[in-house]
Design a protein around this motif. Structure first.
Motif, PDB file in Angstrom:
ATOM      1  N   ARG A   1       0.829  -1.214   0.000  1.00 24.89           N
ATOM      2  CA  ARG A   1       0.000   0.000   0.000  1.00 24.89           C
ATOM      3  C   ARG A   1       0.858   1.257   0.000  1.00 24.89           C
ATOM      4  O   ARG A   1       0.584   2.229  -0.730  1.00 24.89           O
ATOM      5  CB  ARG A   1      -0.912   0.002   1.240  1.00 24.89           C
ATOM      6  CG  ARG A   1      -1.706   1.282   1.430  1.00 24.89           C
ATOM      7  CD  ARG A   1      -2.991   1.279   0.648  1.00 24.89           C
ATOM      8  NE  ARG A   1      -2.931   1.778  -0.702  1.00 24.89           N
ATOM      9  CZ  ARG A   1      -2.765   3.043  -1.077  1.00 24.89           C
ATOM     10  NH1 ARG A   1      -2.487   3.978  -0.193  1.00 24.89           N
ATOM     11  NH2 ARG A   1      -2.827   3.395  -2.325  1.00 24.89           N
ATOM     12  N   ALA A   2       1.920   1.256   0.829  1.00 25.44           N
ATOM     13  CA  ALA A   2       2.785   2.431   0.913  1.00 25.44           C
ATOM     14  C   ALA A   2       3.509   2.678  -0.402  1.00 25.44           C
ATOM     15  O   ALA A   2       3.574   3.815  -0.892  1.00 25.44           O
ATOM     16  CB  ALA A   2       3.790   2.268   2.050  1.00 25.44           C
ATOM     17  N   THR A  46       5.013   9.522  -8.556  1.00 24.25           N
ATOM     18  CA  THR A  46       5.668  10.676  -7.922  1.00 24.25           C
ATOM     19  C   THR A  46       7.033  10.982  -8.535  1.00 24.25           C
ATOM     20  O   THR A  46       7.618  12.023  -8.234  1.00 24.25           O
ATOM     21  CB  THR A  46       5.863  10.421  -6.414  1.00 24.25           C
ATOM     22  OG1 THR A  46       6.653   9.231  -6.246  1.00 24.25           O
ATOM     23  CG2 THR A  46       4.527  10.241  -5.718  1.00 24.25           C
ATOM     24  N   GLY A  47       7.540  10.062  -9.340  1.00 24.55           N
ATOM     25  CA  GLY A  47       8.873  10.231  -9.891  1.00 24.55           C
ATOM     26  C   GLY A  47       9.958   9.595  -9.055  1.00 24.55           C
ATOM     27  O   GLY A  47      11.128   9.569  -9.454  1.00 24.55           O
ATOM     28  N   LEU A  48       9.595   9.059  -7.886  1.00 26.89           N
ATOM     29  CA  LEU A  48      10.572   8.359  -7.055  1.00 26.89           C
ATOM     30  C   LEU A  48      10.824   6.971  -7.632  1.00 26.89           C
ATOM     31  O   LEU A  48       9.911   6.329  -8.158  1.00 26.89           O
ATOM     32  CB  LEU A  48      10.071   8.237  -5.614  1.00 26.89           C
ATOM     33  CG  LEU A  48       9.795   9.538  -4.848  1.00 26.89           C
ATOM     34  CD1 LEU A  48       9.358   9.210  -3.427  1.00 26.89           C
ATOM     35  CD2 LEU A  48      11.012  10.442  -4.832  1.00 26.89           C
ATOM     36  N   MET A  80      10.493   2.340  -1.461  1.00 23.39           N
ATOM     37  CA  MET A  80      10.713   1.389  -0.372  1.00 23.39           C
ATOM     38  C   MET A  80      11.352   2.079   0.825  1.00 23.39           C
ATOM     39  O   MET A  80      10.938   1.878   1.975  1.00 23.39           O
ATOM     40  CB  MET A  80      11.606   0.253  -0.855  1.00 23.39           C
ATOM     41  CG  MET A  80      10.949  -0.693  -1.844  1.00 23.39           C
ATOM     42  SD  MET A  80       9.959  -1.954  -1.025  1.00 23.39           S
ATOM     43  CE  MET A  80      11.245  -2.924  -0.232  1.00 23.39           C
ATOM     44  N   ASP A  81      12.367   2.901   0.557  1.00 22.98           N
ATOM     45  CA  ASP A  81      13.057   3.608   1.639  1.00 22.98           C
ATOM     46  C   ASP A  81      12.114   4.553   2.371  1.00 22.98           C
ATOM     47  O   ASP A  81      12.205   4.722   3.595  1.00 22.98           O
ATOM     48  CB  ASP A  81      14.252   4.379   1.096  1.00 22.98           C
ATOM     49  CG  ASP A  81      15.403   3.469   0.694  1.00 22.98           C
ATOM     50  OD1 ASP A  81      15.412   2.307   1.120  1.00 22.98           O
ATOM     51  OD2 ASP A  81      16.289   3.927  -0.058  1.00 22.98           O
ATOM     52  N   ALA A  82      11.208   5.188   1.632  1.00 22.92           N
ATOM     53  CA  ALA A  82      10.246   6.096   2.256  1.00 22.92           C
ATOM     54  C   ALA A  82       9.348   5.331   3.224  1.00 22.92           C
ATOM     55  O   ALA A  82       9.076   5.801   4.345  1.00 22.92           O
ATOM     56  CB  ALA A  82       9.405   6.786   1.177  1.00 22.92           C
TER      57      ALA A  82
END
Length: 238
Positions: A137-138, A145-147, A153-155
């Motif tokens: 979900r995260a 978002t462009g990430l 994953m790190d976020a």
């Protein structure tokens, strides 16, 4: 994945063949996990044992072993059942920031209900489908978002770390209440005697004493993490 995790993988992900021997099955993995959770919620993780869970279910320890081979596998089942699958909604509201804020708040509520899960989720282990649905979900909330995948994953991991830190503070404070208020009281007493050596800290504590400190560390940390992600997302878009 090593052989030491094979049974946990089987129990969490299936298939689940019925025991080949013994009397007709009277238990299932969900009942066993819930019994362990009830013990851990009431008395802490240290009190969870195969013997205690068997007694909670009204069966012998040997009967329990026909379903779960040991405590490590029991804990894996308990964690996945306690965290559970991420709540399903018809349509997520808001942009990525609102979704991540909601996600983090839901996860905080889970750890506050089951603080023993902090200890049970340390170190290399097998993750179950329920717990993995939270990560799904995260990561999906940050689609578009462009990430990069690694950054998304790190976020998620960064937000989990914040949730764990806040839960650990509350657990250390015990049932008495707000850990921030307790720390403020201790530091305030020290500054009365030694404040001249720490003028910046003394001034900061005086300011904090006049603010509403309820969940301030949670809200402050969450917003700064999301601010940092927003800055990176804006940078990528530019």
């Amino acid at each position: 994945m090593g052989d030491e995790h094979a049974e946990a993988v089987r129990l969490l992900w299936g298939p689940h063949p019925k025991p080949a021997r013994g009397p007709r099955p009277t238990l299932d993995l969900d009942r066993i996990a819930r019994a362990g959770i009830e013990i851990a919620d009431c008395d802490g993780l240290a009190d969870v044992s195969m013997q205690r869970v068997a007694a909670q279910l009204g069966v012998t320890k040997m009967a329990l072993y026909r379903y779960v081979p040991g405590k490590a596998e029991l804990l894996a089942l308990m964690v996945d059942a306690a965290i559970g699958p991420y709540p399903t909604v018809r349509k997520e509201r808001g942009g990525w920031r609102e979704q991540m804020e909601d996600w983090a708040g839901r996860l905080l509520a889970v750890f506050r209900r089951h603080p023993w899960a902090l200890e049970a989720t340390i170190g290399p282990r097998v993750v179950g489908p329920g717990e993995l649905s939270w990560l799904e979900r995260a990561v999906s909330a940050l689609d578009g978002t462009g990430l990069s995948g690694a950054e998304r994953m790190d976020a998620a991991v960064l937000l989990v770390s914040h949730v764990r830190g806040i839960t650990q503070q509350a657990r250390a404070a015990g049932p008495a209440g707000n850990p921030e208020a307790q720390l403020g009281t201790i530091l305030g007493d020290l500054m009365q005697a030694h404040g001249e050596r720490f003028p910046a800290l003394t001034a900061a504590l005086a300011s904090a004493a006049h603010s509403d400190g309820h969940d301030q560390a949670w809200e402050f940390g969450l917003r700064r993490i999301l601010d940092g992600l927003a800055a990176l997302i804006d940078q990528r878009a530019g």
